[in-house]
Design an enzyme around this catalytic site. Structure first.
Site, PDB file in Angstrom:
ATOM      1  N   SER A   1      40.802  38.108  32.133  1.00 42.78           N
ATOM      2  CA  SER A   1      42.101  38.088  32.818  1.00 42.78           C
ATOM      3  C   SER A   1      43.176  37.391  31.989  1.00 42.78           C
ATOM      4  O   SER A   1      42.878  36.575  31.106  1.00 42.78           O
ATOM      5  CB  SER A   1      41.976  37.382  34.166  1.00 42.78           C
ATOM      6  OG  SER A   1      41.030  38.017  34.963  1.00 42.78           O
TER       7      SER A   1
HETATM    8  C1  SAM Z   1      38.986  40.858  35.896  1.00 40.46           C
HETATM    9  S1  SAM Z   1      37.274  40.814  35.608  1.00 40.46           S
HETATM   10  C2  SAM Z   1      36.861  39.121  35.702  1.00 40.46           C
HETATM   11  C3  SAM Z   1      37.580  38.241  34.723  1.00 40.46           C
HETATM   12  C4  SAM Z   1      36.912  36.930  34.475  1.00 40.46           C
HETATM   13  N1  SAM Z   1      36.771  36.112  35.662  1.00 40.46           N
HETATM   14  C5  SAM Z   1      37.544  36.121  33.373  1.00 40.46           C
HETATM   15  O1  SAM Z   1      37.016  35.046  33.098  1.00 40.46           O
HETATM   16  O2  SAM Z   1      38.562  36.524  32.782  1.00 40.46           O
HETATM   17  C6  SAM Z   1      36.623  41.436  37.110  1.00 40.46           C
HETATM   18  C7  SAM Z   1      35.106  41.537  37.109  1.00 40.46           C
HETATM   19  O3  SAM Z   1      34.688  41.731  38.444  1.00 40.46           O
HETATM   20  C8  SAM Z   1      33.475  42.459  38.370  1.00 40.46           C
HETATM   21  N2  SAM Z   1      33.147  42.981  39.698  1.00 40.46           N
HETATM   22  C9  SAM Z   1      33.653  44.081  40.313  1.00 40.46           C
HETATM   23  N3  SAM Z   1      33.078  44.238  41.515  1.00 40.46           N
HETATM   24  C10 SAM Z   1      32.211  43.206  41.671  1.00 40.46           C
HETATM   25  C11 SAM Z   1      31.356  42.815  42.715  1.00 40.46           C
HETATM   26  N4  SAM Z   1      31.218  43.522  43.832  1.00 40.46           N
HETATM   27  N5  SAM Z   1      30.604  41.690  42.522  1.00 40.46           N
HETATM   28  C12 SAM Z   1      30.703  40.960  41.396  1.00 40.46           C
HETATM   29  N6  SAM Z   1      31.518  41.295  40.383  1.00 40.46           N
HETATM   30  C13 SAM Z   1      32.273  42.401  40.518  1.00 40.46           C
HETATM   31  C14 SAM Z   1      33.732  43.497  37.320  1.00 40.46           C
HETATM   32  O4  SAM Z   1      32.505  44.003  36.797  1.00 40.46           O
HETATM   33  C15 SAM Z   1      34.531  42.693  36.304  1.00 40.46           C
HETATM   34  O5  SAM Z   1      33.734  42.213  35.268  1.00 40.46           O
END
Ligand code: SAM
Length: 415
Positions: A65
């Protein structure tokens, strides 16, 4: 990067960064989480770095992010040393910042639905020299009961709803920070428990954009297509009501339109996301209009925000109006808002949108943000607080934006 963040937040009148957040951002080496990227890009405060896309649609599935939204969310989370924190949606960088803020006595658990994301995060955390981050592959809809309770749950994927598991796993006095869909708009909500079990009170609302939550909490809005020519596609995005007659809407888009102008304008550099949310809270027949650039170039649509422009669909679902804007004829540094209506009630719809925009303009100084409450979906409507109610799978979201024009108590269509 941090200096730039601090300056920008001051210019925009945002809360100052907490010293603990600033310290974490100055300490954790972001480049370890976006290997191969030039340093200037790694430390661009607004740059999210996409790390995985869906092979068929090219849609972003995972990213590291942008520092600006991470900073806002960490500020809202108000982390303290020794806390237990669950991060839903991993990548490593945010988990390393949280780890820095909660210290050796704290415990951060970072989960992702995607094993590749967890494997990548593991490598990046090792590279950055960050230990004691507990990574696991899990669907965030179910939280992560093994390490509960948590004083903070920070969700970093775009959620549609708050499942009861998050409530169950949050410690007493805990806080939930979650990007959530509010009538199709995505806003980061900072939530604390409300007065009754399963009720939530929103403390802060921030602008944000996130990859969509996948897994058992995934939700797609209805998206009727109104014009299909390649490069000129126009559609609507509807989270709750209204019901639409797609064929009539398509036909109405081809008919002559009515455009009316509101007595409301903004400076060119003034953010208008508050207006979108205001209209979403007030409007009956609320929808978002999405478009490809060619639809404006061909004259089918007047200028709009391509990713989602406020729109109103009329009661019988056969016509609609959307917000448009133009450079003010009186002041080149200002933009004026208007509304373009299509269909049998084009003038009436455009006038309804103009009236709401003018109400926003009158209200915005005195009431800069809405009140948002969540109650369990099983709560009978007569027991739900007054406001616009949007019913989701687990909760009913209740929106209130005080207006000087008295508003009747109303439930959104379909609720
Ligand atoms: C924007 S990224 C996270 C960015 C991260 N927190 C960082 O340190 O920059 C969003 C993440 O959410 C995950 N995701 C989507 N649906 C999810 C779910 N139901 N449970 C857990 N993770 C999920 C995606 O695979 C993705 O890797």
């Amino acid at each position: 990067m941090v200096d730039a963040l601090v300056r920008e937040r001051a210019n925009l009148g945002m809360d100052v960064l907490l010293p603990e957040v600033e310290d974490a951002l100055r300490t954790v080496p972001r480049e370890c989480f976006v290997p191969g990227l030039p340093l200037a890009d790694s430390y661009d405060q607004h740059q999210a770095v996409v790390t995985k896309r869906a092979p068929d649609t090219d849609m972003a599935l995972s990213s590291v992010s942008a520092p600006s939204i991470i900073a806002t969310m960490l500020n809202r989370a108000d982390l303290r040393p020794g806390q237990r924190v669950l991060e839903i949606g991993s990548g490593g960088y945010n988990a390393a910042l949280i780890r820095h803020m909660i210290g050796d006595e704290g415990k951060v658990t970072s989960i992702d639905i995607d094993p590749e994301v967890i494997a990548r995060a593991e490598g990046c955390l090792r590279e950055a020299g960050t230990d004691h981050v507990h990574l696991a592959v899990a669907d965030g809809e179910h939280g992560f009961p093994a390490h509960a309770p948590y004083e903070r749950i920070i969700v970093t994927a775009g959620a549609w709803d708050v499942p009861p598991t998050w409530d169950d796993q949050l410690a007493a006095g805990g806080r939930l920070v979650v990007p959530m869909r509010v009538r199709g708009l995505t806003r980061c909500l900072t939530l604390e428990r409300g007065s009754l079990p399963g009720w939530w009170r929103c403390l802060e609302v921030d602008m944000c954009g996130f990859v969509r939550m996948r897994g058992s909490g995934e939700h797609w809005e209805r998206m009727p297509l109104l014009h299909e020519r390649e490069g000129e596609r126009v559609g609507l995005r509807l989270e709750d009501g209204p019901r639409v007659d797609t064929e009539s809407l398509r036909a109405s888009l081809e008919q002559e339109a009515v455009t009316l102008w509101a007595d409301a304008s903004v400076r060119a550099d003034e953010p208008t996301d508050g207006q979108d949310l205001y209209l979403a809270c007030q409007a009956d027949g609320w929808a978002l209009l999405t478009a490809q650039r060619g639809a404006i170039a061909s004259g089918l649509l007047r200028p709009v925000v391509l990713s989602g422009t406020p729109a109103l669909v009329d009661e019988d679902g056969t016509g609609f109006a959307y917000r448009t804007l133009r450079r003010s004829p009186h002041d080149q540094d200002r933009w004026e808002f208007g509304a373009t209506g299509h269909g049998p009630h084009a003038h009436q719809n455009a006038q309804a949108m103009v009236d709401l925009i003018e109400a926003w303009d009158r209200d915005r100084q005195e009431h800069p943000s809405p009140r948002i409450d969540l109650v369990p979906a099983s709560t009978p409507l007569e027991d739900v607080p007054t406001g616009r109610v949007v019913t989701k799978r687990h909760t009913r979201m209740v929106l209130n934006w005080t207006s000087r024009t008295p508003q009747p108590s109303c439930a959104a269509d379909g609720s």
